[in-house]
Design an enzyme around this catalytic site. Structure first.
Site, PDB file in Angstrom:
ATOM      1  N   ASN A 128      46.040  41.500  18.257  1.00 27.05           N
ATOM      2  CA  ASN A 128      44.605  41.678  17.997  1.00 27.05           C
ATOM      3  C   ASN A 128      44.439  42.856  17.040  1.00 27.05           C
ATOM      4  OD1 ASN A 128      41.852  42.154  18.087  1.00 27.05           O
ATOM      5  ND2 ASN A 128      41.831  42.884  20.208  1.00 27.05           N
ATOM      6  N   LYS A 161      41.754  43.886  15.697  1.00 25.63           N
ATOM      7  CA  LYS A 161      40.444  44.537  15.826  1.00 25.63           C
ATOM      8  C   LYS A 161      39.833  44.769  14.434  1.00 25.63           C
ATOM      9  CE  LYS A 161      42.167  46.667  19.999  1.00 25.63           C
ATOM     10  NZ  LYS A 161      41.894  47.598  21.061  1.00 25.63           N
ATOM     11  N   HIS A 202      36.583  40.084  24.905  1.00 31.73           N
ATOM     12  CA  HIS A 202      37.365  41.331  24.883  1.00 31.73           C
ATOM     13  C   HIS A 202      36.479  42.457  25.403  1.00 31.73           C
ATOM     14  CE1 HIS A 202      39.554  44.816  23.397  1.00 31.73           C
ATOM     15  NE2 HIS A 202      40.619  44.036  23.304  1.00 31.73           N
ATOM     16  N   GLU A 231      35.960  45.296  24.388  1.00 29.43           N
ATOM     17  CA  GLU A 231      35.177  45.988  23.345  1.00 29.43           C
ATOM     18  C   GLU A 231      33.944  45.171  22.953  1.00 29.43           C
ATOM     19  OE1 GLU A 231      38.509  46.608  20.727  1.00 29.43           O
ATOM     20  OE2 GLU A 231      39.345  48.065  22.140  1.00 29.43           O
ATOM     21  N   GLU A 252      43.448  42.742  30.770  1.00 31.26           N
ATOM     22  CA  GLU A 252      43.579  44.004  30.040  1.00 31.26           C
ATOM     23  C   GLU A 252      42.841  45.115  30.791  1.00 31.26           C
ATOM     24  OE1 GLU A 252      44.352  43.309  25.616  1.00 31.26           O
ATOM     25  OE2 GLU A 252      42.218  43.049  25.887  1.00 31.26           O
ATOM     26  N   GLY A 312      44.777  51.100  24.331  1.00 31.18           N
ATOM     27  CA  GLY A 312      44.819  52.158  23.317  1.00 31.18           C
ATOM     28  C   GLY A 312      45.098  53.552  23.856  1.00 31.18           C
ATOM     29  N   SER A 345      48.342  48.777  25.713  1.00 30.15           N
ATOM     30  CA  SER A 345      49.425  49.692  25.325  1.00 30.15           C
ATOM     31  C   SER A 345      50.817  49.061  25.424  1.00 30.15           C
ATOM     32  CB  SER A 345      49.355  50.979  26.159  1.00 30.15           C
ATOM     33  OG  SER A 345      48.157  51.678  25.870  1.00 30.15           O
TER      34      SER A 345
HETATM   35  C1  PEP Z   1      43.613  45.288  23.049  1.00 33.38           C
HETATM   36  O1  PEP Z   1      42.625  45.907  22.762  1.00 33.38           O
HETATM   37  O2  PEP Z   1      43.552  44.054  23.159  1.00 33.38           O
HETATM   38  C2  PEP Z   1      44.865  46.010  23.287  1.00 33.38           C
HETATM   39  C3  PEP Z   1      45.704  45.492  24.136  1.00 33.38           C
HETATM   40  O3  PEP Z   1      45.045  47.192  22.616  1.00 33.38           O
HETATM   41  P1  PEP Z   1      46.335  48.161  22.659  1.00 33.38           P
HETATM   42  O4  PEP Z   1      47.569  47.309  22.627  1.00 33.38           O
HETATM   43  O5  PEP Z   1      46.214  49.017  21.426  1.00 33.38           O
HETATM   44  O6  PEP Z   1      46.247  48.954  23.920  1.00 33.38           O
END
Ligand code: PEP
Length: 245
Positions: A8, A10, A93, A95, A163, A169, A208
């Site tokens: 992703n 973003k 998601h 976000e 998630e 992040g 992460s």
């Molecule tokens: C995400 O936002 O879908 C995600 C998993 O981000 P990150 O891997 O940067 O934690």
């Protein structure tokens, strides 16, 4: 089941970054990975990314609107994503839920639109740190699944991505036992509602994931792949995660 590693991007990615997609596509063609590989660049790059990928890896969108067409300035329909070369779309998601106020009901409507357009829907669910420490993870995820996953779901049309919001992040990941416990609950809920079909739905872990922790996470029970944010922006890191599956 065959795992999926989804990236992703973003709100990252200009034309110059398309080389990362080409690099992964070339690597996958030369030596096919054990997992399905999907990259979700921003909408501006979808068509070019799909052309570059040329079927060697899959390309997906990061959201879509529930409508088909019309006077909705700035919105992009599932059919438009499909027409640009996407075969999947990330929906719900955290976000999108947080910054755009997307509700479970809206996510569910978008999932139906994605299915109608022939897109695989990757539906995200996740608990906050507070909900977790208050022992509410299970209820929160159950609610999100109840509200965001429409009836008629099949393993061919839908993937669930768990998630934890506090992991996205941050460089923090849950302990392996916690991931297994939460994913076992997600599987149980999918089977309770969708019967045997629920057994075959890919459940991705997201938050992460890096080349350093991917192998340990991906071998856990009911972890059928990963949704990768930051580390998906770099072809070398993303390929390392892909090869860990
Ligand atoms: C995400 O936002 O879908 C995600 C998993 O981000 P990150 O891997 O940067 O934690």
């Amino acid at each position: 089941m065959r795992p999926m590693i989804a990236g992703n991007w973003k709100m990252n990615g200009l034309l110059a970054q398309l080389v990362e997609i080409e690099t992964i596509a070339v690597a996958c063609a030369a030596s096919p990975p054990q997992a399905d590989c999907l990259i979700c660049p921003p909408a501006t790059l979808l068509a070019l990314a799909a052309r570059l990928a040329a079927g060697r890896i899959a390309i997906g969108a990061q959201t879509c609107d529930a409508g088909i067409s019309g006077a909705y300035t700035g919105d992009i329909s599932a059919n438009m994503c499909r027409n640009a070369g996407a075969s999947a779309v990330i929906l719900g998601h955290s976000e999108r839920r947080r910054f755009h106020g997307e509700t479970n009901e809206q996510v569910s409507t978008k999932v139906r639109a994605a299915w109608a357009a022939g897109l695989l829907a990757i539906v995200c669910i996740g608990e906050t740190e507070r909900q977790r420490v208050e022992g509410r993870t299970r209820t929160v995820l159950d609610d999100q699944m109840d509200g965001s996953l429409p009836d008629g779901l099949t393993a061919q049309t839908t993937v669930v991505a768990h998630e934890p919001l506090w992991s996205i992040g941050t460089g923090l990941t849950p302990e392996p036992a916690e991931i297994e416990a939460v994913h076992a609950r997600i599987r149980q809920a999918l089977v309770a509602r969708f019967g045997d079909e629920g057994l075959s739905v890919n459940i991705l872990y997201g938050g992460s994931v890096t080349p350093d922790n991917a192998r340990d996470i991906l071998q856990l029970a009911n972890v059928d792949g990963a949704l990768v944010g930051g580390a998906s922006l770099d072809a070398i890191a993303f390929e390392a995660i892909l090869r860990s599956a």
